[in-house]
Design a protein around this motif. Structure first.
Motif, PDB file in Angstrom:
ATOM      1  N   LEU A   1      14.739  -1.117 -60.255  1.00  0.00           N
ATOM      2  CA  LEU A   1      14.147  -0.992 -58.922  1.00  0.00           C
ATOM      3  C   LEU A   1      14.984  -0.163 -57.945  1.00  0.00           C
ATOM      4  N   LEU A   2      16.254  -0.019 -58.206  1.00  0.00           N
ATOM      5  CA  LEU A   2      17.135   0.693 -57.261  1.00  0.00           C
ATOM      6  C   LEU A   2      16.636   2.075 -56.846  1.00  0.00           C
ATOM      7  N   PRO A   3      16.192   2.941 -57.764  1.00  0.00           N
ATOM      8  CA  PRO A   3      15.739   4.285 -57.339  1.00  0.00           C
ATOM      9  C   PRO A   3      14.522   4.262 -56.402  1.00  0.00           C
ATOM     10  N   PHE A   4      13.770   3.190 -56.434  1.00  0.00           N
ATOM     11  CA  PHE A   4      12.601   3.076 -55.570  1.00  0.00           C
ATOM     12  C   PHE A   4      12.959   2.562 -54.174  1.00  0.00           C
ATOM     13  N   ILE A   5      14.197   2.072 -54.030  1.00  0.00           N
ATOM     14  CA  ILE A   5      14.597   1.446 -52.779  1.00  0.00           C
ATOM     15  C   ILE A   5      15.649   2.265 -52.026  1.00  0.00           C
ATOM     16  N   PHE A   6      16.625   2.840 -52.758  1.00  0.00           N
ATOM     17  CA  PHE A   6      17.795   3.444 -52.120  1.00  0.00           C
ATOM     18  C   PHE A   6      17.997   4.897 -52.521  1.00  0.00           C
TER      19      PHE A   6
ATOM     20  N   ILE B   1      23.168  -4.153 -50.182  1.00  0.00           N
ATOM     21  CA  ILE B   1      23.559  -4.617 -51.504  1.00  0.00           C
ATOM     22  C   ILE B   1      22.594  -5.738 -51.885  1.00  0.00           C
ATOM     23  N   ILE B   2      21.846  -5.507 -52.955  1.00  0.00           N
ATOM     24  CA  ILE B   2      20.789  -6.464 -53.300  1.00  0.00           C
ATOM     25  C   ILE B   2      21.288  -7.647 -54.130  1.00  0.00           C
ATOM     26  N   ASN B   3      22.487  -7.560 -54.695  1.00  0.00           N
ATOM     27  CA  ASN B   3      22.992  -8.644 -55.547  1.00  0.00           C
ATOM     28  C   ASN B   3      24.255  -9.288 -55.005  1.00  0.00           C
TER      29      ASN B   3
END
Length: 183
Positions: free
Chosen positions: A50-55, A94-96
């Motif tokens: 999901l990271l490339p879709f968010i950041f 930071i999502i985690n």
């Protein structure tokens, strides 16, 4: 904090109920791995996807590093070194960040049962050892809080007293129950 106390209680109960003299570190570790790793893997892999879709790229790299720290069970140290304030997780992107506590829990799972192996033939020394770790950790927390509260938040030694407290509650649960019944 309460989660760590409960965890100390439950892990002590699991070890004692497995008949401490027959306690196997390998069996204990394999049960913890089977309980933690599958769900951790799903969450971390989903995060990577999901990271490339968010950041943007900078924040992707920042989050990948935190994911590596979470996967290795060292995210509490990673976030301390990176000076990441827990209360500002959203602002830090930071999502985690919440994995700092799982890292402390994992470190506890690795080290704490060794006490039971070392002192399996003498429960009094085992309880005394847990109590000594409780005191050392609590004094450490009180001293470090004044000087460096940020380090205190993420440091494993600052959390030992919570696990030890849960363990001591288990060891003295019968005495506590009897005391309550008398009153």
């Amino acid at each position: 904090d309460i989660f760590f106390v409960i965890s100390g209680y439950i892990i002590t109960k699991i070890i004692i109920n497995s008949k401490i003299k027959n306690f196997s570190l390998l069996y204990f570790y394999s049960r913890r791995i089977k309980r933690i790793i599958p769900l951790l893997s799903v969450v971390l892999i989903s995060s990577i996807i999901l990271l490339p879709f968010i950041f943007d790229n900078f924040l992707i790299n920042k989050n990948i590093n935190s994911i590596i720290a979470a996967a290795s069970g060292t995210s509490n140290f990673y976030f301390w070194i990176k000076s990441t304030l827990y209360g500002f997780a959203e602002k830090n992107n930071i999502i985690n960040l919440h994995f700092w506590s799982l890292s402390i829990e994992t470190q506890f799972y690795i080290l704490f049962p060794i006490l039971f192996v070392l002192f399996k033939n003498n429960e009094k020394i085992l309880i005394l050892s847990v109590f000594v770790f409780f005191i050392i950790s609590y004094v450490f927390v009180c001293k470090i809080y004044i000087v460096h509260n940020f380090f205190n938040f993420y440091n494993s030694l600052s959390r030992v007293f919570e696990f030890a407290f849960g363990s001591l509650i288990f060891f003295y649960s019968n005495a506590i129950k009897n005391s309550i019944k008398k009153n």
